[in-house]
Design a protein around this motif. Structure first.
Motif, short mmCIF file in Angstrom:
data_model
loop_
_atom_site.label_atom_id
_atom_site.label_comp_id
_atom_site.label_asym_id
_atom_site.label_seq_id
_atom_site.Cartn_x
_atom_site.Cartn_y
_atom_site.Cartn_z
N HIS A 1 0.52 -1.32 -0.20
CA HIS A 1 -0.05 -0.01 0.06
C HIS A 1 1.02 1.50 0.52
CE1 HIS A 1 0.64 -0.46 3.83
NE2 HIS A 1 0.33 0.72 4.72
N HIS B 1 1.58 3.77 1.81
CA HIS B 1 1.95 4.33 3.05
C HIS B 1 4.36 4.59 2.94
CE1 HIS B 1 -1.56 3.98 6.08
NE2 HIS B 1 -1.35 5.76 4.90
N ASP C 1 5.75 4.67 4.92
CA ASP C 1 6.98 3.45 5.71
C ASP C 1 6.21 2.04 4.81
OD1 ASP C 1 4.66 3.11 6.12
OD2 ASP C 1 4.56 2.35 8.89
N HIS C 2 6.03 1.84 3.71
CA HIS C 2 6.40 0.69 3.34
C HIS C 2 7.00 0.26 1.86
CE1 HIS C 2 3.75 -1.55 6.59
NE2 HIS C 2 3.32 -0.18 6.97
N ASP D 1 -5.79 0.24 7.10
CA ASP D 1 -5.71 1.17 7.88
C ASP D 1 -4.94 2.71 6.98
OD1 ASP D 1 -2.79 1.38 6.33
OD2 ASP D 1 -1.48 1.54 8.67
N ASP E 1 -0.93 -3.53 6.05
CA ASP E 1 -1.45 -2.98 7.06
C ASP E 1 -3.16 -3.18 6.80
OD1 ASP E 1 0.49 -2.35 7.90
OD2 ASP E 1 0.54 0.13 7.44
ZN LIG Z 1 -0.15 1.61 6.85
#
Ligand SMILES: [Zn+2]
Length: 291
Positions: free
Chosen positions: A76, A78, A80-81, A160, A179
């Motif tokens: 996804h 975000h 942080d991925h 999320d 997530d």
């Molecule tokens: Zn996420």
């Protein structure tokens, strides 16, 4: 028996900074999953910083020393991925970064100067590799070939964040969930600030459950946790508990207090607090809208 194998690496929690430069708290641990055939491998998701990604690269080399990393799948949008992509693609130039169309669009939004200057660049100053690299969109059917095995990128919708996906590996009955599913870490409900969105997240979890997975890798979990399918129910019950307590709590502080009492073992209460504050803001907006 499938000739595929899988390993999970957990990037340990690191501190993030507030706009005034003080430490805001820890960032949740992040999982990266390596699925490998006898000759090649696909990595699912990256951590955030240069230092985290350097450690992940060392781990990949030790884990599959004779195999070729051919693909990196991002679950996804975000940051942080996927912020680890530039370093990973430099180290493994034959690999291709891939994601669903919805995730690629979300990735583009995450790296706009307006968003970066308010979020990631403040939270992790000079720690993120540049220039950013986006994934290439997959064909509509979401099929990914790994040495003759077909893996499936499945867009389940809201988790999320919007446009969330999982990677389904049928021959291992393995769901790498990003997530959509959490381990023993507080779930980020900041973007799921309405009942409709929280219900949609639960519906996404049920879609994963309907595949019948035996192994379920959460996007954020403690390093010691097994990748059990029980994470599906636990993630759903956490949202249901939040919903039920939100209906009774007088404010965000009370809601956060009750959730912490109910879930003392979950990591990263900062993530919980954002969810509580945003839920009450949304309730206020709804009430004002009705007046
Ligand atoms: Zn996420």
């Amino acid at each position: 028996m499938s000739s595929l194998k899988a390993d999970v690496y957990v990037s340990p929690p690191i501190p993030w900074k507030k706009p005034n430069g003080t430490v805001g708290g820890p960032w949740s641990p992040i999982t990266s999953t390596l699925i490998h055939s006898p000759s090649s491998a696909i990595l699912v998701d990256t951590p955030i910083t240069i230092s985290q990604t350097t450690d992940l690269i060392t781990w990949i080399k030790a884990t599959i020393p004779t195999k070729k990393l051919t693909k990196i799948y991002i679950t996804h949008g975000h940051g942080d991925h996927f912020f680890g992509l530039p370093l990973l693609l430099k180290e493994f130039p034959e690999a291709e970064a891939i994601a669903t169309k919805g995730t690629v669009e979300h990735m583009k939004q995450q790296i706009t100067p307006q968003l970066l200057s308010k979020t990631w660049e403040i939270q992790f100053p000079d720690q993120i590799a540049k220039p950013f690299i986006l994934a290439t969109p997959l064909p509509e059917n979401g099929e990914i070939d790994l040495d003759g095995h077909t893996l499936h990128a499945i867009d389940v919708g809201q988790a999320d964040t919007h446009s969330s996906t999982i990677l389904w590996v049928p021959s291992l009955k393995l769901a790498v969930c990003g997530d959509v599913v959490y381990g023993t870490v507080h779930q980020m409900l900041g973007e799921c600030d309405t009942r409709a969105k929280r219900d949609a997240w639960i519906a996404s979890i049920r879609k994963v459950g309907a595949l019948g997975p035996e192994m379920v890798v959460p996007g954020h979990k403690r390093a010691s946790e097994m990748d059990g399918s029980y994470h599906l129910a636990a993630t759903r019950v956490y949202i249901e508990t939040f919903e039920e307590m939100l209906g009774r709590a007088k404010d965000a502080r009370e809601l956060a207090g009750w959730m912490l009492e109910r879930y003392p073992e979950r990591f990263n209460e900062g993530a919980l607090i954002v969810g509580c504050v945003n839920a009450f803001r949304a309730l206020k907006r709804e009430r004002e809208g009705k007046l």
